[in-house]
Write an enzyme that holds these catalytic residues in place. Structure first.
Site, short mmCIF file in Angstrom:
data_model
loop_
_atom_site.label_atom_id
_atom_site.label_comp_id
_atom_site.label_asym_id
_atom_site.label_seq_id
_atom_site.Cartn_x
_atom_site.Cartn_y
_atom_site.Cartn_z
N GLY A 16 -9.25 -9.59 6.23
CA GLY A 16 -10.06 -8.47 6.71
C GLY A 16 -9.86 -8.08 8.16
N SER A 17 -8.63 -8.22 8.68
CA SER A 17 -8.45 -7.82 10.09
C SER A 17 -8.46 -6.29 10.22
CB SER A 17 -7.17 -8.43 10.68
OG SER A 17 -6.02 -7.83 10.15
N ASN A 18 -7.94 -5.58 9.24
CA ASN A 18 -8.04 -4.11 9.30
C ASN A 18 -9.49 -3.67 9.12
OD1 ASN A 18 -5.40 -2.57 9.60
ND2 ASN A 18 -4.86 -4.21 8.15
N MET A 58 -6.16 -6.27 -3.07
CA MET A 58 -4.97 -6.66 -3.81
C MET A 58 -5.04 -6.36 -5.32
SD MET A 58 -3.12 -7.54 -1.37
CE MET A 58 -1.70 -8.33 -2.13
N ARG A 59 -5.77 -5.34 -5.71
CA ARG A 59 -5.79 -4.93 -7.11
C ARG A 59 -5.25 -3.50 -7.21
NH1 ARG A 59 -6.43 -9.49 -9.61
NH2 ARG A 59 -6.69 -8.29 -11.53
N ASN A 77 -5.45 4.19 1.94
CA ASN A 77 -4.89 2.84 1.95
C ASN A 77 -4.03 2.64 3.19
OD1 ASN A 77 -4.10 0.25 0.86
ND2 ASN A 77 -2.14 1.16 0.25
N HIS A 136 -0.66 0.45 4.41
CA HIS A 136 0.46 -0.32 3.85
C HIS A 136 1.39 -0.73 4.99
CE1 HIS A 136 3.36 -1.68 0.93
NE2 HIS A 136 4.30 -1.03 1.61
N ASP A 191 1.38 2.30 -3.73
CA ASP A 191 1.71 2.69 -2.35
C ASP A 191 2.33 4.08 -2.27
OD1 ASP A 191 0.73 0.24 -1.38
OD2 ASP A 191 2.59 -0.74 -1.96
C1 GRF Z 1 -2.30 -5.62 5.89
O1 GRF Z 1 -1.01 -5.90 6.33
C2 GRF Z 1 -2.33 -4.33 5.14
O2 GRF Z 1 -1.41 -3.40 5.60
C3 GRF Z 1 -1.98 -4.74 3.74
O3 GRF Z 1 -2.60 -5.98 3.57
C4 GRF Z 1 -2.78 -6.62 4.83
C5 GRF Z 1 -4.22 -6.91 4.94
O4 GRF Z 1 -4.53 -7.61 6.11
N1 GRF Z 1 -2.37 -3.73 2.79
P1 GRF Z 1 -6.03 -7.72 6.58
O5 GRF Z 1 -6.82 -8.34 5.43
O6 GRF Z 1 -6.50 -6.36 6.92
O7 GRF Z 1 -5.99 -8.63 7.77
#
Ligand code: GRF
Length: 229
Positions: A15-17, A94-95, A111, A113, A149
Protein backbone atom coordinates in the site's frame (compact mmCIF):
# COMPACT_ATOMS: atom_id res chain seq x y z
CA UNK A 1 -15.45 24.51 -2.65
CA UNK A 2 -17.24 21.96 -4.79
CA UNK A 3 -17.77 18.52 -3.33
CA UNK A 4 -14.73 16.26 -3.36
CA UNK A 5 -15.07 13.00 -5.31
CA UNK A 6 -15.54 10.11 -2.90
CA UNK A 7 -12.87 7.62 -3.87
CA UNK A 8 -12.05 4.04 -2.89
CA UNK A 9 -8.52 2.68 -3.06
CA UNK A 10 -8.30 -1.05 -3.76
CA UNK A 11 -5.17 -2.80 -2.51
CA UNK A 12 -3.74 -6.29 -2.07
CA UNK A 13 -0.43 -5.61 -0.37
CA UNK A 14 1.93 -3.06 1.14
CA UNK A 15 0.00 0.00 0.00
CA UNK A 16 2.74 2.56 -0.66
CA UNK A 17 0.75 4.10 -3.52
CA UNK A 18 -2.28 4.11 -1.26
CA UNK A 19 -0.19 6.00 1.29
CA UNK A 20 0.78 8.57 -1.35
CA UNK A 21 -2.90 9.07 -2.24
CA UNK A 22 -3.90 9.35 1.42
CA UNK A 23 -1.19 11.97 1.95
CA UNK A 24 -2.40 14.00 -1.03
CA UNK A 25 -6.04 13.72 0.01
CA UNK A 26 -5.22 14.89 3.53
CA UNK A 27 -5.19 18.38 1.97
CA UNK A 28 -8.80 19.60 1.97
CA UNK A 29 -8.11 21.34 -1.36
CA UNK A 30 -7.35 17.99 -3.05
CA UNK A 31 -10.34 17.15 -5.29
CA UNK A 32 -10.69 13.52 -4.14
CA UNK A 33 -11.58 12.34 -0.66
CA UNK A 34 -10.61 8.79 0.31
CA UNK A 35 -13.87 7.28 1.49
CA UNK A 36 -12.71 3.67 1.68
CA UNK A 37 -9.65 1.44 1.45
CA UNK A 38 -10.71 -2.03 0.36
CA UNK A 39 -8.47 -5.08 0.26
CA UNK A 40 -9.06 -8.53 -1.16
CA UNK A 41 -6.64 -9.88 1.49
CA UNK A 42 -6.99 -9.58 5.22
CA UNK A 43 -3.19 -9.58 5.59
CA UNK A 44 -2.54 -6.60 3.28
CA UNK A 45 -0.11 -4.36 5.18
CA UNK A 46 -1.75 -1.26 3.75
CA UNK A 47 -4.94 -1.90 5.75
CA UNK A 48 -3.24 -1.12 9.06
CA UNK A 49 -1.78 2.07 7.66
CA UNK A 50 -5.19 3.19 6.38
CA UNK A 51 -6.78 2.44 9.76
CA UNK A 52 -4.08 4.43 11.51
CA UNK A 53 -5.09 7.41 9.35
CA UNK A 54 -8.73 6.95 10.39
CA UNK A 55 -9.80 5.89 6.90
CA UNK A 56 -12.69 3.38 6.69
CA UNK A 57 -11.45 -0.02 5.54
CA UNK A 58 -13.12 -3.18 4.26
CA UNK A 59 -11.89 -6.66 3.43
CA UNK A 60 -13.56 -8.78 0.78
CA UNK A 61 -11.49 -11.96 0.72
CA UNK A 62 -11.26 -13.01 -2.92
CA UNK A 63 -10.23 -16.57 -2.05
CA UNK A 64 -13.57 -17.16 -0.29
CA UNK A 65 -15.30 -16.73 -3.66
CA UNK A 66 -13.10 -19.21 -5.54
CA UNK A 67 -13.67 -18.80 -9.25
CA UNK A 68 -16.88 -16.84 -8.88
CA UNK A 69 -15.42 -13.46 -9.80
CA UNK A 70 -18.86 -11.93 -10.33
CA UNK A 71 -19.89 -12.79 -6.76
CA UNK A 72 -16.58 -11.39 -5.45
CA UNK A 73 -17.18 -8.16 -7.34
CA UNK A 74 -20.79 -7.92 -6.15
CA UNK A 75 -19.50 -8.11 -2.59
CA UNK A 76 -16.93 -5.41 -3.33
CA UNK A 77 -19.54 -3.21 -4.99
CA UNK A 78 -21.78 -3.52 -1.94
CA UNK A 79 -18.93 -1.93 0.03
CA UNK A 80 -18.28 0.70 -2.64
CA UNK A 81 -21.93 1.73 -2.81
CA UNK A 82 -22.27 1.51 0.97
CA UNK A 83 -19.52 4.13 1.26
CA UNK A 84 -20.95 6.37 -1.47
CA UNK A 85 -17.93 5.83 -3.71
CA UNK A 86 -17.77 7.54 -7.11
CA UNK A 87 -14.17 6.81 -8.19
CA UNK A 88 -12.08 3.67 -7.73
CA UNK A 89 -8.26 3.74 -7.70
CA UNK A 90 -6.45 0.41 -8.02
CA UNK A 91 -3.15 0.50 -6.15
CA UNK A 92 -1.41 -2.84 -6.27
CA UNK A 93 -4.75 -4.67 -6.45
CA UNK A 94 -3.82 -8.12 -7.70
CA UNK A 95 -7.14 -9.37 -9.11
CA UNK A 96 -8.21 -9.02 -12.72
CA UNK A 97 -11.66 -7.44 -12.86
CA UNK A 98 -14.46 -8.75 -15.07
CA UNK A 99 -15.75 -6.90 -18.12
CA UNK A 100 -18.97 -6.24 -16.25
CA UNK A 101 -17.24 -4.52 -13.36
CA UNK A 102 -15.04 -2.50 -15.70
CA UNK A 103 -18.09 -1.42 -17.73
CA UNK A 104 -20.03 -0.38 -14.64
CA UNK A 105 -17.09 1.80 -13.51
CA UNK A 106 -16.11 2.98 -16.98
CA UNK A 107 -13.94 6.12 -16.81
CA UNK A 108 -14.26 6.12 -13.02
CA UNK A 109 -11.75 3.29 -12.52
CA UNK A 110 -8.05 4.06 -12.63
CA UNK A 111 -4.90 1.96 -12.22
CA UNK A 112 -1.17 2.48 -11.75
CA UNK A 113 1.20 0.17 -13.56
CA UNK A 114 4.99 0.02 -13.16
CA UNK A 115 6.02 0.39 -16.80
CA UNK A 116 5.68 2.83 -19.66
CA UNK A 117 2.60 1.24 -21.22
CA UNK A 118 1.98 -0.19 -23.75
CA UNK A 119 5.40 -1.72 -23.04
CA UNK A 120 5.43 -4.49 -20.45
CA UNK A 121 1.83 -5.03 -19.38
CA UNK A 122 1.44 -7.77 -16.75
CA UNK A 123 3.87 -8.87 -14.04
CA UNK A 124 7.63 -8.62 -13.46
CA UNK A 125 7.91 -5.37 -15.39
CA UNK A 126 11.29 -4.33 -13.98
CA UNK A 127 12.99 -7.65 -14.74
CA UNK A 128 11.50 -7.59 -18.23
CA UNK A 129 12.67 -4.01 -18.83
CA UNK A 130 16.21 -4.99 -17.79
CA UNK A 131 16.11 -8.10 -19.98
CA UNK A 132 14.94 -6.04 -22.95
CA UNK A 133 17.75 -3.53 -22.49
CA UNK A 134 15.47 -0.47 -22.62
CA UNK A 135 17.10 2.83 -21.61
CA UNK A 136 13.90 4.37 -20.30
CA UNK A 137 11.41 2.73 -17.97
CA UNK A 138 8.74 4.21 -15.73
CA UNK A 139 5.14 4.08 -14.68
CA UNK A 140 1.70 4.80 -16.09
CA UNK A 141 -1.63 5.84 -14.63
CA UNK A 142 -4.48 4.82 -16.92
CA UNK A 143 -8.22 4.38 -17.03
CA UNK A 144 -9.10 0.71 -16.86
CA UNK A 145 -10.43 -1.26 -19.81
CA UNK A 146 -11.12 -5.02 -19.89
CA UNK A 147 -7.65 -5.95 -21.21
CA UNK A 148 -4.91 -6.35 -18.60
CA UNK A 149 -3.11 -3.01 -18.07
CA UNK A 150 -4.96 -1.50 -21.01
CA UNK A 151 -6.86 1.77 -21.23
CA UNK A 152 -6.50 5.49 -21.95
CA UNK A 153 -3.31 6.89 -20.41
CA UNK A 154 -3.69 9.77 -17.96
CA UNK A 155 -0.05 10.27 -17.03
CA UNK A 156 3.38 8.71 -17.30
CA UNK A 157 6.73 9.29 -15.64
CA UNK A 158 9.97 8.02 -17.10
CA UNK A 159 13.18 7.09 -15.33
CA UNK A 160 16.55 6.14 -16.79
CA UNK A 161 17.72 2.54 -16.68
CA UNK A 162 21.30 2.73 -15.43
CA UNK A 163 24.01 0.29 -16.43
CA UNK A 164 24.40 -1.24 -12.95
CA UNK A 165 20.68 -1.42 -12.17
CA UNK A 166 19.20 -4.48 -10.53
CA UNK A 167 15.51 -5.27 -10.42
CA UNK A 168 15.44 -3.76 -6.90
CA UNK A 169 17.22 -0.49 -7.74
CA UNK A 170 15.10 0.02 -10.83
CA UNK A 171 11.88 -0.79 -8.96
CA UNK A 172 12.77 1.75 -6.26
CA UNK A 173 13.46 4.47 -8.83
CA UNK A 174 10.12 3.79 -10.54
CA UNK A 175 8.21 3.58 -7.26
CA UNK A 176 9.39 7.05 -6.23
CA UNK A 177 7.82 8.36 -9.44
CA UNK A 178 4.62 6.35 -8.90
CA UNK A 179 4.16 8.19 -5.63
CA UNK A 180 4.31 11.56 -7.44
CA UNK A 181 2.33 10.51 -10.47
CA UNK A 182 -0.71 8.81 -8.97
CA UNK A 183 -1.87 11.73 -6.80
CA UNK A 184 -1.52 14.10 -9.76
CA UNK A 185 -3.48 11.89 -12.16
CA UNK A 186 -6.22 11.07 -9.66
CA UNK A 187 -6.63 14.79 -8.99
CA UNK A 188 -7.24 15.45 -12.70
CA UNK A 189 -9.89 12.73 -12.82
CA UNK A 190 -11.56 13.83 -9.59
CA UNK A 191 -11.65 17.44 -10.74
CA UNK A 192 -13.47 16.45 -13.93
CA UNK A 193 -10.56 17.45 -16.16
CA UNK A 194 -10.38 14.14 -18.06
CA UNK A 195 -12.22 13.70 -21.36
CA UNK A 196 -11.93 10.40 -23.21
CA UNK A 197 -11.78 10.38 -27.01
CA UNK A 198 -11.61 6.76 -28.12
CA UNK A 199 -8.35 5.33 -26.83
CA UNK A 200 -6.99 8.73 -25.81
CA UNK A 201 -7.60 10.65 -22.59
CA UNK A 202 -7.35 14.44 -22.86
CA UNK A 203 -6.63 16.48 -19.75
CA UNK A 204 -8.22 19.93 -19.69
CA UNK A 205 -5.98 22.90 -19.00
CA UNK A 206 -2.86 20.79 -18.83
CA UNK A 207 0.36 22.72 -18.55
CA UNK A 208 3.75 21.48 -19.68
CA UNK A 209 4.68 20.99 -16.06
CA UNK A 210 1.74 18.60 -15.63
CA UNK A 211 3.32 16.27 -18.15
CA UNK A 212 5.76 14.62 -15.82
CA UNK A 213 8.94 13.78 -17.61
CA UNK A 214 12.17 12.89 -15.95
CA UNK A 215 15.11 13.48 -18.27
CA UNK A 216 18.28 11.46 -18.10
CA UNK A 217 20.92 12.72 -15.71
CA UNK A 218 23.87 14.18 -17.59
CA UNK A 219 26.48 11.54 -18.29
CA UNK A 220 29.80 11.88 -16.48
CA UNK A 221 32.29 13.67 -18.75
CA UNK A 222 34.55 11.31 -20.69
CA UNK A 223 38.24 11.46 -19.83
CA UNK A 224 39.88 13.79 -22.31
CA UNK A 225 43.23 12.05 -22.54
CA UNK A 226 43.20 9.61 -25.38
CA UNK A 227 39.58 10.36 -26.17
CA UNK A 228 38.78 10.23 -29.84
CA UNK A 229 35.91 11.52 -31.61
C1 GRF B 1 3.16 -0.81 -7.64
O1 GRF B 1 4.39 -0.97 -8.27
C2 GRF B 1 2.08 -0.59 -8.64
O2 GRF B 1 2.51 0.10 -9.77
C3 GRF B 1 1.68 -1.99 -9.02
O3 GRF B 1 1.77 -2.71 -7.82
C4 GRF B 1 2.70 -2.09 -6.95
C5 GRF B 1 1.98 -1.83 -5.69
O4 GRF B 1 2.81 -1.30 -4.70
N1 GRF B 1 0.38 -2.00 -9.64
P1 GRF B 1 2.17 -0.64 -3.42
O5 GRF B 1 1.27 -1.69 -2.77
O6 GRF B 1 1.42 0.56 -3.86
O7 GRF B 1 3.34 -0.30 -2.54
Amino acid sequence: MTQRARTAILISGRGSNMAALLAAAADPAYPAEIALVLSNREDAAGLELARSHGIPTAVVESRVFGRDRAAFERAMEAELHGHGVRLVALAGFMRVLTEGFVARWQDRLVNIHPSLLPAFPGLDTHARALAAGVRLHGCTVHLVRPGVDDGPILAQAAVPVLPDDTEATLAARVLAQEHRLYPAALAWLAAGRVRVEGAVARIAAQTAEGVLANPLPLPAPLPTSGARG
